[in-house]
Design a protein around this motif. Structure first.
Motif, PDB file in Angstrom:
ATOM      1  N   GLN A 188      52.120  12.619  15.752  1.00  0.00           N
ATOM      2  CA  GLN A 188      52.218  14.156  15.210  1.00  0.00           C
ATOM      3  C   GLN A 188      51.597  14.934  16.060  1.00  0.00           C
ATOM      4  OE1 GLN A 188      54.962  13.088  11.179  1.00  0.00           O
ATOM      5  NE2 GLN A 188      53.042  14.410  10.773  1.00  0.00           N
ATOM      6  N   SER A 192      53.313  17.671  18.808  1.00  0.00           N
ATOM      7  CA  SER A 192      53.586  18.997  18.759  1.00  0.00           C
ATOM      8  C   SER A 192      52.910  19.643  20.128  1.00  0.00           C
ATOM      9  CB  SER A 192      52.999  19.328  17.736  1.00  0.00           C
ATOM     10  OG  SER A 192      52.272  20.686  17.282  1.00  0.00           O
ATOM     11  N   SER A 195      55.245  19.578  23.128  1.00  0.00           N
ATOM     12  CA  SER A 195      56.429  20.122  22.701  1.00  0.00           C
ATOM     13  C   SER A 195      56.603  21.394  23.681  1.00  0.00           C
ATOM     14  CB  SER A 195      56.692  20.348  20.923  1.00  0.00           C
ATOM     15  OG  SER A 195      57.728  20.883  20.344  1.00  0.00           O
ATOM     16  N   SER A 198      56.055  24.579  21.452  1.00  0.00           N
ATOM     17  CA  SER A 198      55.027  24.516  20.801  1.00  0.00           C
ATOM     18  C   SER A 198      55.022  26.366  20.598  1.00  0.00           C
ATOM     19  CB  SER A 198      53.477  23.857  21.958  1.00  0.00           C
ATOM     20  OG  SER A 198      53.884  24.144  22.562  1.00  0.00           O
ATOM     21  N   SER A 202      51.001  26.830  16.993  1.00  0.00           N
ATOM     22  CA  SER A 202      51.420  24.913  16.413  1.00  0.00           C
ATOM     23  C   SER A 202      50.258  24.455  17.452  1.00  0.00           C
ATOM     24  CB  SER A 202      52.460  24.889  16.786  1.00  0.00           C
ATOM     25  OG  SER A 202      52.751  24.707  18.104  1.00  0.00           O
ATOM     26  N   ILE A 243      53.517  20.169  13.699  1.00  0.00           N
ATOM     27  CA  ILE A 243      54.475  20.107  13.759  1.00  0.00           C
ATOM     28  C   ILE A 243      55.736  20.951  12.472  1.00  0.00           C
ATOM     29  CG2 ILE A 243      54.110  17.842  14.309  1.00  0.00           C
ATOM     30  CD1 ILE A 243      55.482  17.269  11.415  1.00  0.00           C
ATOM     31  N   SER A 246      56.606  23.495  15.192  1.00  0.00           N
ATOM     32  CA  SER A 246      57.096  22.673  16.697  1.00  0.00           C
ATOM     33  C   SER A 246      58.229  21.898  16.734  1.00  0.00           C
ATOM     34  CB  SER A 246      55.479  22.350  17.872  1.00  0.00           C
ATOM     35  OG  SER A 246      55.160  21.821  17.579  1.00  0.00           O
ATOM     36  N   THR A 248      58.705  17.762  15.330  1.00  0.00           N
ATOM     37  CA  THR A 248      58.055  16.508  16.756  1.00  0.00           C
ATOM     38  C   THR A 248      59.327  16.454  18.135  1.00  0.00           C
ATOM     39  OG1 THR A 248      59.490  15.132  15.043  1.00  0.00           O
ATOM     40  CG2 THR A 248      56.830  15.430  15.246  1.00  0.00           C
TER      41      THR A 248
END
Length: 256
Positions: A188, A192, A195, A198, A202, A243, A246, A248
């Motif tokens: 995770q 994150s 991502s 993000s 995060s 997460i 952001s 997953t």
């Protein structure tokens, strides 16, 4: 944002929460095995002594809509002022869903399927994890299974008001669960970080999680110490906070 309490012995902060919320009735949700084996039952039962408690633990791993419906019915009959959830991701998600859905009007499944929107604010919820994995105490979503399909119930209402991350409740985790939940937290955090949702915040949480989990996961699995357990608990919590911002990514969906 939730009020967070961290560290061995932080479970005693439950007294502070009770003083603040002044609940007449408490709805307690827990996973049977984890609650007893982790030592949480011994610690929490002392803090709950003399209070009006309804216990809900009759549910399977991975929250199912049928179990959530039963929990919602019992919640509505009891009418609590505060919810306390203790266990792994399944127990925390179960409590988060019940708490959010019990105060709405209509069938819980309609909200899971996004046919209806959550309108009414739920009761304050205290989340107490017994694994270093999902970070569910720090997220505004909850997993729900309807049949064989996995859904995510997502809304700001679902985020717990309080989280107590007491690493002592992870000290007795078996190696297999330590490994699988630790890898969940690491995955995770990595997802994150990369991502496209993000943010600087995060990424900061994700980086902290990765830096804590990477050097401590193997030791926590094979030769655990209080220090490595504490690092894993903190890392999993940071991964949850990451997460929560952001979400997953695709590989998480593929893993289902």
């Amino acid at each position: 944002m939730p009020e967070e309490f961290f560290g061995t012995g932080s479970i005693l902060q439950l007294r502070k929460i009770f003083e603040s919320e002044k609940p007449a009735k408490i709805f307690l949700v827990f996973g049977k095995g984890a609650y007893e084996k982790s030592g949480a039952e011994t610690a929490i039962s002392q803090l709950l002594a003399g209070r009006n408690i309804f216990q809900f633990s009759d549910f399977e791993e991975n929250p199912k809509i049928e179990d959530i419906r039963r929990g919602v019915e019992q919640f509505r009959s009891f009418v609590p002022d505060l919810v306390v959830a203790c266990g792994g991701g399944s127990a925390l998600d179960m409590a988060k869903s019940i708490n959010a859905l019990a105060v709405q009007e209509g069938d819980p499944l309609d909200f899971v399927l996004k046919k209806k929107e959550l309108v009414y604010s739920p009761k304050p919820l205290v989340a107490i994890p017994t694994t270093a994995g999902t970070g569910a105490e720090a997220t505004h979503f909850a997993v729900v299974y309807a049949g064989k399909t996995k859904y995510s119930l997502t809304h700001p209402f679902i985020l717990p008001k309080y989280s107590i991350i007491d690493p002592q409740f992870t000290f007795s985790l078996p190696a297999k669960i330590t490994a699988s939940t630790g890898m969940d937290a690491l995955a995770q955090a990595i997802e994150s970080y990369w991502s496209n949702r993000s943010t600087e915040e995060s990424k900061k949480y994700a980086q902290e999680a990765i830096l804590l989990i990477m050097p401590n996961l193997s030791i926590a699995v094979n030769n655990p110490t209080p220090e490595t357990r504490t690092a894993m608990a903190r890392g999993a919590h940071f991964a949850g906070k990451a997460i929560n911002i952001s979400f997953t990514t695709a590989c998480h969906a593929i893993s289902y």
